[in-house]
Design a protein around this motif. Structure first.
Motif, PDB file in Angstrom:
ATOM      1  N   GLU A 157       0.810  -1.224   0.000  1.00  0.00           N
ATOM      2  CA  GLU A 157       0.000   0.000   0.000  1.00  0.00           C
ATOM      3  C   GLU A 157       0.841   1.270   0.000  1.00  0.00           C
ATOM      4  N   ALA A 158       1.866   1.336   0.852  1.00  0.00           N
ATOM      5  CA  ALA A 158       2.668   2.556   0.967  1.00  0.00           C
ATOM      6  C   ALA A 158       3.378   2.877  -0.341  1.00  0.00           C
ATOM      7  N   VAL A 159       4.000   1.876  -0.955  1.00  0.00           N
ATOM      8  CA  VAL A 159       4.736   2.093  -2.203  1.00  0.00           C
ATOM      9  C   VAL A 159       3.780   2.413  -3.345  1.00  0.00           C
ATOM     10  N   PHE A 160       2.639   1.709  -3.379  1.00  0.00           N
ATOM     11  CA  PHE A 160       1.677   1.930  -4.453  1.00  0.00           C
ATOM     12  C   PHE A 160       1.196   3.376  -4.479  1.00  0.00           C
ATOM     13  N   TYR A 161       0.815   3.916  -3.325  1.00  0.00           N
ATOM     14  CA  TYR A 161       0.301   5.285  -3.314  1.00  0.00           C
ATOM     15  C   TYR A 161       1.405   6.313  -3.457  1.00  0.00           C
ATOM     16  N   LYS A 162       2.598   5.981  -3.032  1.00  0.00           N
ATOM     17  CA  LYS A 162       3.724   6.893  -3.250  1.00  0.00           C
ATOM     18  C   LYS A 162       3.950   7.085  -4.741  1.00  0.00           C
ATOM     19  N   ASN A 163       3.885   5.997  -5.496  1.00  0.00           N
ATOM     20  CA  ASN A 163       4.054   6.084  -6.949  1.00  0.00           C
ATOM     21  C   ASN A 163       2.829   6.692  -7.620  1.00  0.00           C
ATOM     22  N   LYS A 164       1.645   6.338  -7.134  1.00  0.00           N
ATOM     23  CA  LYS A 164       0.409   6.852  -7.728  1.00  0.00           C
ATOM     24  C   LYS A 164       0.351   8.376  -7.640  1.00  0.00           C
ATOM     25  N   LEU A 165       0.779   8.921  -6.499  1.00  0.00           N
ATOM     26  CA  LEU A 165       0.668  10.362  -6.285  1.00  0.00           C
ATOM     27  C   LEU A 165       1.700  11.162  -7.074  1.00  0.00           C
ATOM     28  N   LYS A 166       2.560  10.471  -7.840  1.00  0.00           N
ATOM     29  CA  LYS A 166       3.505  11.169  -8.706  1.00  0.00           C
ATOM     30  C   LYS A 166       2.841  11.672  -9.983  1.00  0.00           C
ATOM     31  N   GLU A 167       1.662  11.149 -10.312  1.00  0.00           N
ATOM     32  CA  GLU A 167       0.970  11.593 -11.523  1.00  0.00           C
ATOM     33  C   GLU A 167       0.645  13.081 -11.407  1.00  0.00           C
ATOM     34  N   PRO A 168       0.838  13.852 -12.490  1.00  0.00           N
ATOM     35  CA  PRO A 168       0.622  15.299 -12.412  1.00  0.00           C
ATOM     36  C   PRO A 168      -0.760  15.703 -11.915  1.00  0.00           C
ATOM     37  N   PHE A 169      -1.819  14.977 -12.322  1.00  0.00           N
ATOM     38  CA  PHE A 169      -3.154  15.423 -11.898  1.00  0.00           C
ATOM     39  C   PHE A 169      -3.324  15.251 -10.396  1.00  0.00           C
ATOM     40  N   TRP A 170      -2.655  14.249  -9.812  1.00  0.00           N
ATOM     41  CA  TRP A 170      -2.702  14.107  -8.350  1.00  0.00           C
ATOM     42  C   TRP A 170      -2.005  15.283  -7.691  1.00  0.00           C
ATOM     43  N   ASN A 171      -0.858  15.719  -8.259  1.00  0.00           N
ATOM     44  CA  ASN A 171      -0.164  16.885  -7.721  1.00  0.00           C
ATOM     45  C   ASN A 171      -1.099  18.084  -7.630  1.00  0.00           C
ATOM     46  N   LEU A 172      -1.801  18.342  -8.717  1.00  0.00           N
ATOM     47  CA  LEU A 172      -2.690  19.501  -8.739  1.00  0.00           C
ATOM     48  C   LEU A 172      -3.913  19.301  -7.856  1.00  0.00           C
ATOM     49  N   LEU A 173      -4.461  18.095  -7.870  1.00  0.00           N
ATOM     50  CA  LEU A 173      -5.664  17.822  -7.090  1.00  0.00           C
ATOM     51  C   LEU A 173      -5.427  18.049  -5.598  1.00  0.00           C
ATOM     52  N   LEU A 174      -4.251  17.667  -5.120  1.00  0.00           N
ATOM     53  CA  LEU A 174      -3.957  17.746  -3.690  1.00  0.00           C
ATOM     54  C   LEU A 174      -3.302  19.073  -3.294  1.00  0.00           C
ATOM     55  N   PHE A 175      -2.890  19.876  -4.263  1.00  0.00           N
ATOM     56  CA  PHE A 175      -2.159  21.107  -3.961  1.00  0.00           C
ATOM     57  C   PHE A 175      -3.127  22.226  -3.602  1.00  0.00           C
ATOM     58  N   ALA A 176      -3.170  22.591  -2.335  1.00  0.00           N
ATOM     59  CA  ALA A 176      -4.048  23.673  -1.866  1.00  0.00           C
ATOM     60  C   ALA A 176      -3.400  24.362  -0.675  1.00  0.00           C
ATOM     61  N   PRO A 177      -2.325  25.114  -0.908  1.00  0.00           N
ATOM     62  CA  PRO A 177      -1.589  25.742   0.201  1.00  0.00           C
ATOM     63  C   PRO A 177      -2.318  26.947   0.780  1.00  0.00           C
ATOM     64  N   HIS A 178      -1.712  27.521   1.813  1.00  0.00           N
ATOM     65  CA  HIS A 178      -2.298  28.679   2.477  1.00  0.00           C
ATOM     66  C   HIS A 178      -1.958  29.943   1.696  1.00  0.00           C
ATOM     67  N   TYR A 179      -2.973  30.754   1.442  1.00  0.00           N
ATOM     68  CA  TYR A 179      -2.770  31.995   0.697  1.00  0.00           C
ATOM     69  C   TYR A 179      -3.051  33.198   1.593  1.00  0.00           C
ATOM     70  N   VAL A 180      -2.496  34.338   1.204  1.00  0.00           N
ATOM     71  CA  VAL A 180      -2.863  35.618   1.815  1.00  0.00           C
ATOM     72  C   VAL A 180      -3.246  36.563   0.689  1.00  0.00           C
ATOM     73  N   ASP A 181      -4.114  37.506   0.982  1.00  0.00           N
ATOM     74  CA  ASP A 181      -4.583  38.410  -0.074  1.00  0.00           C
ATOM     75  C   ASP A 181      -4.236  39.863   0.225  1.00  0.00           C
ATOM     76  N   ASP A 182      -3.203  40.097   1.047  1.00  0.00           N
ATOM     77  CA  ASP A 182      -2.843  41.467   1.395  1.00  0.00           C
ATOM     78  C   ASP A 182      -1.618  41.949   0.624  1.00  0.00           C
ATOM     79  N   GLY A 183      -1.341  41.289  -0.502  1.00  0.00           N
ATOM     80  CA  GLY A 183      -0.225  41.719  -1.331  1.00  0.00           C
ATOM     81  C   GLY A 183       1.083  41.039  -1.010  1.00  0.00           C
ATOM     82  N   LYS A 184       1.124  40.252   0.056  1.00  0.00           N
ATOM     83  CA  LYS A 184       2.357  39.566   0.411  1.00  0.00           C
ATOM     84  C   LYS A 184       2.440  38.224  -0.315  1.00  0.00           C
TER      85      LYS A 184
END
Length: 264
Positions: free
Chosen positions: A136-163
């Motif tokens: 399981e660990a190796v399978f999902y490590k490799n699975k999450l290398k697909e570009p669409f997984w990168n984008l799907l899971l990428f949701a970092p913290h943003y600020v909107d005050d110009g910084k």
């Protein structure tokens, strides 16, 4: 502390959310090669009592796969048969663990048990894939290398005050390895959501450079990595309406590897 207006968390309303994914890859080490794929992603969210969420993700292929290379075709069929997958994520959409992994394996076995009627010696590749699937660990490590997984899971913290805020994302260079792209992210408020922009420009890590020089000794240079990601968040629908990424590896003079992906 003043609360920012931008709300970054990866939230989805009830129902199924569909994305059309377009992925293009250009490789120019020696001879030039190009690859393109188009498919749909269906995501359904379920909220758990501890506020984590289960995502049921299905991948539906649109573009037909060329069958000139039977080995690649077999791998393609085995990979497609691993969907749908269910994972557990936190509030922001960060991957925590797989859900129902053993059931996924049993479903995969049923989908692929008749392949020997179409392909010769398919059992060898099927058994190899199954061995990898059962880890399981190796399978999902490799699975999450697909570009669409990168984008799907990428949701970092943003600020909107110009910084701008420091952020990073790991990208997989196919056949070479992973590179952590560190950079900055900023956001711009809109009437019904926000646009977020991530930019990373770094030197290729030594491990990546060594792997490149090992595989392509005739092509040396000061390898540079550039990654740009743009995301549009729709507050009314509580989801990202669009995510776009452009990953470029250059040798100091020209682009040698480029991968672009769009989720709409």
């Amino acid at each position: 502390m003043v609360e920012t207006r931008v709300k970054p968390f990866q939230k989805y309303t009830s129902g199924i959310h569909n994305y059309q994914v377009e992925n293009a890859l250009e490789i120019q080490f020696g001879e030039s090669k190009g690859f393109y794929s188009s498919y749909k992603i269906a995501l359904q969210e379920e909220i758990n009592e501890d506020q984590t969420k289960n995502w049921l993700i299905d991948k539906l292929e649109d573009s037909s796969f060329p069958s000139e290379n039977k080995f690649m075709e077999i791998l393609y069929v085995l990979e497609q048969s691993s969907y749908p997958l269910q994972i557990k994520v936190d509030e922001k959409g960060n991957f925590l663990e797989a859900v129902g992994h053993q059931k996924n394996i049993e479903d995969w076995k049923q989908k692929t048990e008749g392949l020997q009627e179409k392909y010769e010696n398919v059992d060898v590749f099927r058994n190899q894939y199954l061995t990898a699937f059962e880890d399981e660990a190796v399978f999902y490590k490799n699975k999450l290398k697909e570009p669409f997984w990168n984008l799907l899971l990428f949701a970092p913290h943003y600020v909107d005050d110009g910084k701008k805020t420091n952020e990073s994302i790991v990208w997989n260079i196919k056949g070479i390895g992973d590179v952590e792209c560190t950079g900055v992210i900023s956001a711009e408020q809109r009437d019904y959501g926000f646009d977020a922009f991530f930019t990373s420009e770094i030197k290729a890590p030594e491990a990546i450079k060594e792997e490149l020089e090992k595989k392509y000794p005739y092509q040396t240079g000061e390898y540079q990595v550039r990654l740009n990601i743009k995301m549009e968040y729709n507050s009314r629908k509580k989801q990202y309406s669009t995510k776009k990424a452009d990953f470029i590896l250059s040798d100091g003079e020209k682009t040698v590897y480029r991968e672009t992906i769009t989720m709409i």
